[in-house]
Design a protein around this motif. Structure first.
Motif, mmCIF file in Angstrom:
data_model
loop_
_atom_site.group_PDB
_atom_site.id
_atom_site.type_symbol
_atom_site.label_atom_id
_atom_site.label_comp_id
_atom_site.label_asym_id
_atom_site.label_seq_id
_atom_site.Cartn_x
_atom_site.Cartn_y
_atom_site.Cartn_z
ATOM 1 N N LEU A 1 0.445 -1.019 -0.224
ATOM 2 C CA LEU A 1 -0.307 0.425 -0.094
ATOM 3 C C LEU A 1 0.885 1.035 -0.346
ATOM 4 N N PHE A 2 0.250 2.423 -0.946
ATOM 5 C CA PHE A 2 0.582 3.466 -0.789
ATOM 6 C C PHE A 2 0.357 4.316 -0.680
ATOM 7 N N SER A 3 0.579 5.911 0.092
ATOM 8 C CA SER A 3 0.045 6.990 0.509
ATOM 9 C C SER A 3 0.545 8.118 -0.088
ATOM 10 N N ASN A 4 -0.592 8.771 -0.832
ATOM 11 C CA ASN A 4 -0.117 10.116 -1.562
ATOM 12 C C ASN A 4 -0.116 11.253 -0.056
ATOM 13 N N GLN A 5 1.875 11.816 -0.255
ATOM 14 C CA GLN A 5 1.325 12.234 0.695
ATOM 15 C C GLN A 5 1.729 14.116 0.082
ATOM 16 N N TYR A 6 1.832 14.218 -0.907
ATOM 17 C CA TYR A 6 0.631 15.621 -2.217
ATOM 18 C C TYR A 6 -0.368 15.872 -1.506
ATOM 19 N N ARG A 7 -1.017 14.960 -1.424
ATOM 20 C CA ARG A 7 -2.854 15.089 -1.057
ATOM 21 C C ARG A 7 -2.869 15.449 0.325
ATOM 22 N N ALA A 8 -1.890 14.128 1.006
ATOM 23 C CA ALA A 8 -2.038 14.990 2.537
ATOM 24 C C ALA A 8 -1.546 15.872 2.986
ATOM 25 N N GLY A 9 -0.402 17.027 1.946
ATOM 26 C CA GLY A 9 -0.023 17.955 2.706
ATOM 27 C C GLY A 9 -1.755 19.024 1.814
ATOM 28 N N ASP A 10 -2.207 18.716 0.823
ATOM 29 C CA ASP A 10 -2.874 20.007 -0.110
ATOM 30 C C ASP A 10 -4.318 19.891 0.263
ATOM 31 N N THR A 11 -4.417 18.974 1.316
ATOM 32 C CA THR A 11 -6.651 18.562 1.983
ATOM 33 C C THR A 11 -5.901 19.247 3.433
ATOM 34 N N LEU A 12 -4.949 19.611 4.212
ATOM 35 C CA LEU A 12 -4.643 20.064 5.203
ATOM 36 C C LEU A 12 -5.765 21.293 5.242
ATOM 37 N N PRO A 13 -6.715 21.760 6.512
ATOM 38 C CA PRO A 13 -6.982 23.481 6.416
ATOM 39 C C PRO A 13 -5.711 24.225 6.676
ATOM 40 N N ASN B 1 -2.621 12.916 14.646
ATOM 41 C CA ASN B 1 -3.578 13.031 13.400
ATOM 42 C C ASN B 1 -2.791 12.918 11.693
ATOM 43 N N LEU B 2 -2.017 13.977 12.099
ATOM 44 C CA LEU B 2 -1.956 13.531 10.101
ATOM 45 C C LEU B 2 -1.319 12.080 9.466
ATOM 46 N N PHE B 3 -0.853 11.315 10.440
ATOM 47 C CA PHE B 3 -0.133 9.966 9.845
ATOM 48 C C PHE B 3 -1.901 9.674 9.512
ATOM 49 N N GLY C 1 9.508 20.609 -7.812
ATOM 50 C CA GLY C 1 8.822 22.006 -6.766
ATOM 51 C C GLY C 1 7.525 21.842 -5.453
ATOM 52 N N ARG C 2 6.711 21.003 -6.020
ATOM 53 C CA ARG C 2 5.419 20.645 -4.905
ATOM 54 C C ARG C 2 6.068 20.134 -3.809
ATOM 55 N N THR C 3 4.934 20.454 -2.744
ATOM 56 C CA THR C 3 5.249 20.338 -1.466
ATOM 57 C C THR C 3 4.113 18.483 -0.905
ATOM 58 N N SER C 4 5.085 18.398 -0.015
ATOM 59 C CA SER C 4 4.126 17.170 0.506
ATOM 60 C C SER C 4 4.218 16.857 1.626
ATOM 61 N N LEU C 5 3.699 16.190 2.412
ATOM 62 C CA LEU C 5 3.717 16.413 4.148
ATOM 63 C C LEU C 5 4.725 14.910 4.140
ATOM 64 N N TYR C 6 6.108 15.281 4.669
ATOM 65 C CA TYR C 6 6.726 14.190 5.139
ATOM 66 C C TYR C 6 6.735 13.783 6.672
ATOM 67 N N LEU C 7 6.438 12.426 6.639
ATOM 68 C CA LEU C 7 6.262 11.436 7.822
ATOM 69 C C LEU C 7 6.504 10.603 7.648
ATOM 70 N N ASP D 1 -5.413 27.365 8.202
ATOM 71 C CA ASP D 1 -4.724 26.957 9.127
ATOM 72 C C ASP D 1 -3.624 26.241 10.070
ATOM 73 N N VAL D 2 -4.077 24.894 9.613
ATOM 74 C CA VAL D 2 -2.859 23.732 10.427
ATOM 75 C C VAL D 2 -2.122 23.809 9.610
ATOM 76 N N ARG D 3 -2.138 24.200 8.084
ATOM 77 C CA ARG D 3 -0.665 24.236 7.051
ATOM 78 C C ARG D 3 0.596 25.209 7.359
ATOM 79 N N ALA D 4 -0.492 26.856 7.216
ATOM 80 C CA ALA D 4 0.176 27.273 8.097
ATOM 81 C C ALA D 4 0.642 27.700 9.239
ATOM 82 N N ASP D 5 0.435 26.278 11.102
ATOM 83 C CA ASP D 5 0.813 26.619 11.576
ATOM 84 C C ASP D 5 1.582 25.501 11.690
ATOM 85 N N LEU D 6 1.732 24.789 11.257
ATOM 86 C CA LEU D 6 2.742 23.376 10.007
ATOM 87 C C LEU D 6 4.255 23.897 9.217
ATOM 88 N N ALA D 7 4.132 25.367 9.023
ATOM 89 C CA ALA D 7 4.937 25.486 8.229
ATOM 90 C C ALA D 7 6.523 26.111 8.458
#
Length: 263
Positions: free
Chosen positions: A121-133, A203-205, A174-180, A135-141
């Motif tokens: 199984l493989f997860s899409n970490q671009y999409r995981a980052g793109d779908t963050l609310p 929660n992110l996982f 240049g795309r941003t992904s959620l690296y976990l 305010d959450v994305r701004a806080d994690l930056a």
């Protein structure tokens, strides 16, 4: 080369032989890996010699200390359920994320396919980052996650701890992904208390690995699958496996290619 894009990530690629590649093919595959995360190459007649040559086309092969090497090809390691009384455990993770420069790519060659089960199984970490609310994305930056080694036997000279940006920009597109990685290997987030870090990582996982964000690959004889550790997590599904499941795995650092110009 023909590419069939899959959902929610990945692509089937035909017209590529798993063996030594020229620069043109490597450049194209790098772009496809950056865009789609996982490439499935079916009906390959590749042996371990060919797999090693294939990997070396992308960069330097790296080996994780503590893994079981393929006897004839110590650059590769064996992933197998043979001789085990209990199924192996697997959680979504990124390979060897606890070193300063983790492997960019991992490839698996199917050696023995079980009669039933054993998907990867493989997860899409671009999409995981793109779908963050927002305010959450701004806080994690700008925050970094501390990754540590678990489940492997390391020497004092081996790296066992590294910090990585939680929101990472891919060097190719240049795309941003959620690296976990698996939460056991992600022990803290900068600027957060231990409790807040653990809660945020969990929660992110969970969000990253929800079913609609996961590609399930059913193995067939002759399959070689390569993926980009910078934008996907992966795990093996060992539940309900009937028969032998044997894979040979190789990992490689990216020798480096000029980033693709952004539109």
């Amino acid at each position: 080369m023909r590419v069939t894009v899959l959902n929610p990530l990945g692509a089937n690629v035909t017209g590529v032989r798993v063996d030594s590649l020229d620069r043109r093919h490597v450049s194209r595959l790098r772009e496809l890996l950056a865009d789609h995360g996982v490439l499935i190459l079916r009906n390959q007649a590749a042996d371990d010699d060919a797999l090693v040559r294939f990997l070396r086309s992308f960069g330097d092969i790296v080996f994780t200390t503590g893994e079981t090497p393929v006897p004839t090809h110590p650059e590769l390691n064996v992933v197998s359920n043979v001789g085990r009384s209990r199924p192996p455990r697997s959680s979504f993770h990124v390979d060897t994320s606890y070193v300063r420069v983790p492997p960019a790519y991992t490839a698996l060659r199917a050696v023995a396919i079980p009669a039933r089960g054993g998907q990867t199984l493989f997860s899409n970490q671009y999409r995981a980052g793109d779908t963050l609310p927002e305010d959450v994305r701004a806080d994690l930056a700008g925050r970094v996650v501390t990754h540590v080694a678990t489940g492997v036997s390391l020497s004092e000279d081996d790296e066992s701890r590294a910090e990585h940006q939680l929101l990472r920009r891919h060097p190719v597109n240049g795309r941003t992904s959620l690296y976990l990685s698996t939460p056991k290997r992600c022990i803290s987030i900068s600027g957060m208390s231990p409790e807040q870090s653990a809660r945020t990582i969990a929660n992110l996982f969970e969000m990253s690995t929800r079913p609609d964000n996961v590609l399930r690959h059913e193995w067939s004889a002759g399959d070689v699958v390569i993926w980009d550790n910078r934008c996907v997590m992966h795990r093996a599904d060992h539940s309900g496996v009937v028969g032998d499941r044997v894979m040979h795995r190789g990992m490689v650092t990216d020798a480096g290619a000029p980033p693709r110009p952004r539109p």
